[in-house]
Design a protein around this motif. Structure first.
Motif, mmCIF file in Angstrom:
data_model
loop_
_atom_site.group_PDB
_atom_site.id
_atom_site.type_symbol
_atom_site.label_atom_id
_atom_site.label_comp_id
_atom_site.label_asym_id
_atom_site.label_seq_id
_atom_site.Cartn_x
_atom_site.Cartn_y
_atom_site.Cartn_z
ATOM 1 N N UNK A 1 -6.413 48.628 21.866
ATOM 2 C CA UNK A 1 -7.804 48.822 22.243
ATOM 3 C C UNK A 1 -7.861 48.725 23.737
ATOM 4 N N UNK A 2 -7.255 47.983 24.338
ATOM 5 C CA UNK A 2 -7.468 47.581 25.657
ATOM 6 C C UNK A 2 -6.690 48.684 26.816
ATOM 7 N N UNK A 3 -6.282 49.975 25.623
ATOM 8 C CA UNK A 3 -5.871 51.061 26.605
ATOM 9 C C UNK A 3 -6.809 51.945 26.319
ATOM 10 N N UNK A 4 -8.087 51.664 25.843
ATOM 11 C CA UNK A 4 -9.001 52.885 25.609
ATOM 12 C C UNK A 4 -9.858 53.085 26.822
ATOM 13 N N UNK A 5 -10.350 54.356 27.011
ATOM 14 C CA UNK A 5 -11.089 54.647 28.322
ATOM 15 C C UNK A 5 -12.023 55.593 27.952
ATOM 16 N N UNK A 6 -13.233 55.537 28.738
ATOM 17 C CA UNK A 6 -14.388 56.397 28.488
ATOM 18 C C UNK A 6 -14.596 57.441 29.402
ATOM 19 N N UNK A 7 -15.111 58.917 28.844
ATOM 20 C CA UNK A 7 -15.217 59.882 29.602
ATOM 21 C C UNK A 7 -16.633 60.390 29.487
ATOM 22 N N UNK A 8 -17.046 61.299 30.369
ATOM 23 C CA UNK A 8 -18.050 62.300 30.223
ATOM 24 C C UNK A 8 -17.432 63.782 30.222
ATOM 25 N N UNK A 9 -17.537 64.288 29.342
ATOM 26 C CA UNK A 9 -17.079 65.384 29.030
ATOM 27 C C UNK A 9 -18.128 66.748 28.667
ATOM 28 N N UNK A 10 -18.131 67.650 29.624
ATOM 29 C CA UNK A 10 -18.888 68.750 29.468
ATOM 30 C C UNK A 10 -18.455 69.669 28.501
ATOM 31 N N UNK A 11 -19.348 70.401 27.671
ATOM 32 C CA UNK A 11 -18.708 71.313 26.635
ATOM 33 C C UNK A 11 -17.961 72.626 27.481
ATOM 34 N N UNK B 1 -15.436 61.661 36.186
ATOM 35 C CA UNK B 1 -15.937 61.576 35.073
ATOM 36 C C UNK B 1 -15.491 60.229 34.221
ATOM 37 N N UNK B 2 -14.472 59.523 34.763
ATOM 38 C CA UNK B 2 -14.039 58.488 34.038
ATOM 39 C C UNK B 2 -15.338 57.415 34.122
ATOM 40 N N UNK B 3 -15.753 56.703 33.194
ATOM 41 C CA UNK B 3 -16.827 55.839 32.960
ATOM 42 C C UNK B 3 -16.233 54.590 32.882
ATOM 43 N N UNK B 4 -16.470 53.695 34.091
ATOM 44 C CA UNK B 4 -15.965 52.375 34.343
ATOM 45 C C UNK B 4 -14.423 52.656 35.058
ATOM 46 N N UNK B 5 -13.623 51.500 34.500
ATOM 47 C CA UNK B 5 -12.108 51.689 34.957
ATOM 48 C C UNK B 5 -11.308 51.953 33.555
ATOM 49 N N UNK B 6 -10.256 52.460 33.767
ATOM 50 C CA UNK B 6 -9.223 52.694 32.787
ATOM 51 C C UNK B 6 -9.075 51.302 32.123
ATOM 52 N N UNK B 7 -9.193 51.648 30.807
ATOM 53 C CA UNK B 7 -8.940 50.281 29.946
ATOM 54 C C UNK B 7 -10.237 49.542 29.406
#
Length: 381
Positions: free
Chosen positions: A180-190, A225-231
């Motif tokens: 779970x500490x390797x999960x990252x969040x992204x904004x992805x356009x369709x 488009x990475x939200x925050x930092x990796x992880x």
């Protein structure tokens, strides 16, 4: 139902009354038609755009009205009394943009939030996978960094409004070895290359609001488009979406109020009365009133940034969704075959109620959160 003792601001009361008028004029008369046609009610969405209801929780500098969790809950509660489909096309942009509002950079907020608030961009959350539902740590969608971009591969399922969404907040593993500490969040356009949306699932209820599969196949996402930092994705998702469970709680308690109103109207129309019916009505009303108190308490804790807000929200989601399921059953006991008929609104409400116990973290997950916090001393009633 009326006010329940909270000192609502004039702005909140004005918003609530305005939404009630919208519901009475546009939504309630069309609720059955919307359900029967099974088509996304774009005309209602246009009304939300015109009335500036899509950016209630967004900061003013990014096109919102910044009215907070209480105003959101009051708005969604009013809509859900008449139509649980119409609440989802108002609540979804609030939920879908939650990650950008709470964890996005200034540039990300400035790019996406104003157009979401205007209704020109419709967001959806991509978290659930075939092997990862409540256990988000089991995600298999992968995001590999290559130069100035990420390459996404994986499949998401049961994504609400995926068929109409044009931007997704996506959770993927950038470092699978870290769990779970390797999960990252992204904004992805369709319209990013490699994004595709599958057919809608056939469901028990909420048939107008589709849930679909979303596939990312060598999808190219700019590093911006990475939200925050990796992880940080797991913590971002847990914190922000945990807070937003008041959306489901509002939907649930509004649904229950709609059921009670239809039940009372049926009793008056048929001219029936008995001690048993009176006891059922009183029990329904008591459960609903208690649920509203729990919901509003949770929203007030969110607005004052209390450390207890997460647990209060879990209590509200757990209790209000249980009420949403229990009240239609009690109404069925009174209406009998009339309530079971597809021509009566109670049938629609009952089919739509169960999902509130499942969406945004099952009620079993809420129980774990509440009990764990009480046992550890992190939360005291």
């Amino acid at each position: 139902m009326g006010d329940i003792g909270y000192n609502f601001t004039p702005a909140q009361i004005e918003l609530r009354d305005r939404v009630r008028n919208i519901v009475d004029k546009y939504i309630r008369p069309r609720a059955e038609e919307i359900n029967q046609k099974g088509e996304f009610p774009w005309d209602i969405f246009e009304i939300y755009k015109k009335e500036n209801l899509l950016g209630i929780s967004f900061p003013k500098e990014y096109g919102g009205t910044e009215m907070g969790a209480m105003a959101c809950a009051m708005t969604l509660e009013e809509i859900a009394k008449a139509c649980t489909t119409c609440i989802q096309i108002c609540g979804q942009p609030i939920l879908g943009a939650k990650m950008i509002v709470g964890a996005g950079s200034h540039e990300q907020k400035a790019k996406y939030l104003p157009v979401i608030a205007k209704g020109d961009l419709f967001p959806a959350v991509c978290m659930t996978e075939p092997e990862a539902g409540s256990d988000s740590g089991a995600l298999r969608t992968r995001a590999q960094r290559k130069g100035d971009q990420y390459i996404l591969n994986g499949t998401k399922v049961f994504i609400t409004n995926a068929d109409v969404a044009n931007v997704f907040t996506v959770f993927a593993k950038t470092d699978p070895e870290k769990g779970r500490n390797g999960i990252s969040a992204f904004i992805v356009q369709r319209d990013f290359p490699g994004v595709s949306v599958g057919k809608a699932e056939e469901k028990m209820g909420s048939s107008v609001i589709h849930t679909s599969e979303v596939v990312f196949e060598d999808c190219i996402v700019p590093k911006e488009n990475l939200v925050g930092e990796e992880g940080e994705g797991f913590n971002i998702g847990g914190r922000l979406f945990g807070e937003s469970r008041y959306i489901t709680a509002s939907r649930a308690i509004g649904l229950a109020q709609g059921v009670l109103a239809h039940t009372i109207a049926f009793i008056k129309e048929k001219g029936i009365s008995s001690e048993l019916i009176d006891s059922k009505i009183a029990e329904m009303a008591t459960k609903i009133e208690a649920g509203r108190h729990v919901l509003y308490k949770a929203c007030s804790e969110v607005e004052r940034r209390s450390k207890d807000s997460r647990y209060r929200i879990s209590i509200a989601k757990f209790y209000c969704s249980n009420v949403a399921v229990e009240v239609p059953i009690m109404a069925m006991d009174i209406l009998g075959k009339h309530g079971y008929s597809a021509t009566h609104p109670i049938e629609r409400f009952m089919c739509d109620a169960k999902i509130t116990q499942i969406a945004e973290g099952t009620n079993q997950i809420q129980c774990q959160i509440i009990a764990g916090a009480l046992a550890s001393g992190d939360f005291v009633l």
